[in-house]
Design a protein around this motif. Sequence first.
Motif, short mmCIF file in Angstrom:
data_model
loop_
_atom_site.label_atom_id
_atom_site.label_comp_id
_atom_site.label_asym_id
_atom_site.label_seq_id
_atom_site.Cartn_x
_atom_site.Cartn_y
_atom_site.Cartn_z
N TRP A 1 0.88 -1.17 0.00
CA TRP A 1 0.00 0.00 0.00
C TRP A 1 0.91 1.22 0.00
O TRP A 1 1.97 1.21 0.63
N TYR A 2 0.51 2.27 -0.69
CA TYR A 2 1.34 3.46 -0.82
C TYR A 2 0.55 4.70 -0.43
O TYR A 2 -0.64 4.80 -0.71
N VAL A 3 1.26 5.65 0.19
CA VAL A 3 0.67 6.96 0.49
C VAL A 3 1.42 7.96 -0.39
O VAL A 3 2.62 8.16 -0.25
N LEU A 4 0.67 8.56 -1.31
CA LEU A 4 1.22 9.58 -2.22
C LEU A 4 0.77 10.95 -1.76
O LEU A 4 -0.37 11.13 -1.33
N GLY A 5 1.67 11.93 -1.83
CA GLY A 5 1.31 13.31 -1.49
C GLY A 5 1.40 13.65 -0.02
O GLY A 5 0.80 14.64 0.41
N SER A 6 2.15 12.88 0.75
CA SER A 6 2.28 13.21 2.18
C SER A 6 3.28 14.34 2.37
O SER A 6 3.97 14.75 1.44
N GLN A 7 3.37 14.83 3.60
CA GLN A 7 4.32 15.88 3.94
C GLN A 7 5.72 15.32 4.17
O GLN A 7 6.68 16.09 4.19
N ARG A 8 5.86 14.01 4.34
CA ARG A 8 7.18 13.39 4.56
C ARG A 8 7.94 13.35 3.24
O ARG A 8 7.38 13.05 2.20
N LYS A 9 9.22 13.64 3.30
CA LYS A 9 10.06 13.67 2.11
C LYS A 9 11.02 12.49 2.09
O LYS A 9 11.50 12.04 3.13
N GLY A 10 11.30 12.02 0.90
CA GLY A 10 12.29 10.98 0.68
C GLY A 10 13.55 11.59 0.08
O GLY A 10 13.73 12.81 0.12
N PRO B 1 9.13 14.76 -2.53
CA PRO B 1 7.88 14.01 -2.32
C PRO B 1 8.07 12.55 -2.71
O PRO B 1 8.69 12.25 -3.73
N THR B 2 7.56 11.66 -1.89
CA THR B 2 7.77 10.23 -2.14
C THR B 2 6.47 9.45 -1.96
O THR B 2 5.45 10.02 -1.58
N ALA B 3 6.54 8.18 -2.25
CA ALA B 3 5.42 7.27 -2.03
C ALA B 3 5.79 6.39 -0.84
O ALA B 3 6.60 5.49 -0.96
N ALA B 4 5.20 6.69 0.32
CA ALA B 4 5.49 5.90 1.51
C ALA B 4 4.86 4.53 1.35
O ALA B 4 3.69 4.42 0.99
N SER B 5 5.63 3.48 1.59
CA SER B 5 5.17 2.11 1.34
C SER B 5 4.87 1.38 2.65
O SER B 5 5.58 1.56 3.65
N SER C 1 -3.14 9.78 7.93
CA SER C 1 -3.84 10.58 8.93
C SER C 1 -2.86 11.52 9.64
O SER C 1 -3.20 12.67 9.94
N ASN C 2 -1.64 11.05 9.87
CA ASN C 2 -0.63 11.85 10.57
C ASN C 2 0.14 12.80 9.66
O ASN C 2 0.58 13.86 10.11
N HIS C 3 0.35 12.41 8.40
CA HIS C 3 1.25 13.17 7.52
C HIS C 3 0.60 13.63 6.22
O HIS C 3 1.29 14.18 5.35
N GLY C 4 -0.70 13.40 6.07
CA GLY C 4 -1.39 13.78 4.84
C GLY C 4 -1.14 12.77 3.72
O GLY C 4 -0.43 11.78 3.90
N GLY C 5 -1.76 13.02 2.61
CA GLY C 5 -1.59 12.15 1.45
C GLY C 5 -2.77 11.23 1.23
O GLY C 5 -3.71 11.20 2.02
N GLN C 6 -2.72 10.52 0.12
CA GLN C 6 -3.79 9.60 -0.25
C GLN C 6 -3.26 8.18 -0.34
O GLN C 6 -2.17 7.94 -0.86
N VAL C 7 -4.06 7.24 0.14
CA VAL C 7 -3.69 5.83 0.17
C VAL C 7 -4.10 5.15 -1.13
O VAL C 7 -5.23 5.34 -1.60
N HIS C 8 -3.16 4.38 -1.70
CA HIS C 8 -3.41 3.65 -2.94
C HIS C 8 -2.84 2.24 -2.85
O HIS C 8 -1.75 2.06 -2.29
N ARG C 9 -3.55 1.31 -3.43
CA ARG C 9 -2.99 -0.04 -3.64
C ARG C 9 -2.03 0.06 -4.81
O ARG C 9 -2.18 0.91 -5.68
N TYR C 10 -1.08 -0.84 -4.89
CA TYR C 10 -0.15 -0.86 -6.02
C TYR C 10 -0.91 -0.92 -7.34
O TYR C 10 -0.61 -0.17 -8.28
N ALA C 11 -1.91 -1.78 -7.43
CA ALA C 11 -2.65 -1.99 -8.67
C ALA C 11 -3.38 -0.73 -9.15
O ALA C 11 -3.70 -0.62 -10.34
N ASP C 12 -3.62 0.23 -8.25
CA ASP C 12 -4.35 1.44 -8.61
C ASP C 12 -3.44 2.60 -9.01
O ASP C 12 -3.93 3.67 -9.40
#
Length: 185
Positions: free
Chosen positions: A127-136, A140-144, A156-167
């Motif tokens: 599962w990935y969170v795209l658009g969070s405030q955390r940087k890689g 901007p990164t995709a937190a896995s 919920s803590n850092h913002g962003g949207q949750v996506h499955r890999y397939a999406d």
Amino acid sequence: MTLSQNHSAGRRRFLCGCAGLVGLSTLSLAGCSRDTDGHQSQAPLEIDPQTSCSLDGMLLADFPGPKGQIHYVQDRQVDWFCDTVELLSSLIAPEQVRAVKAAWVQDMAKADWDRPKGHWIDARQAWYVLGSQRKGSMGPTAASFASEADAKAFASNHGGQVHRYADIKPEMVDLTGGALHDTRM
């Protein structure tokens, strides 16, 4: 040496040779397993201080955020990525034609964000969170994450949207930004 002793010594050599072959077979399969398509999948490797990104040469250990690795069927060399956006862009690009044996990212619910080590999970099951405030390493990164619940808690803590890999679509992990789209230059 009597015939009985010679036969016993030959038999012992034969059995030791067979045991050696079994041991070599076991060692050669260490770290490998079969995936659902019957292909061998490669166990994840660990980052060392000299591991560098296949795209830009950056040393992975020098930067925060989740990392990735791709093992290809026809290539013994591992492609390392200092950022999951780079890995995802390479993995889902429409022009990607190399057969992938395994792709790994780090579970950021368990790995330290600033110095991530270990905690590898299958990139195609994550599962990935795209658009969070955390940087890689590249901004901007995709937190896995291994679980949807952990991804939602992170969002919920850092913002962003949750996506499955397939999406995830190629345009969501486009690497053509930077100077190309910087109108201030």
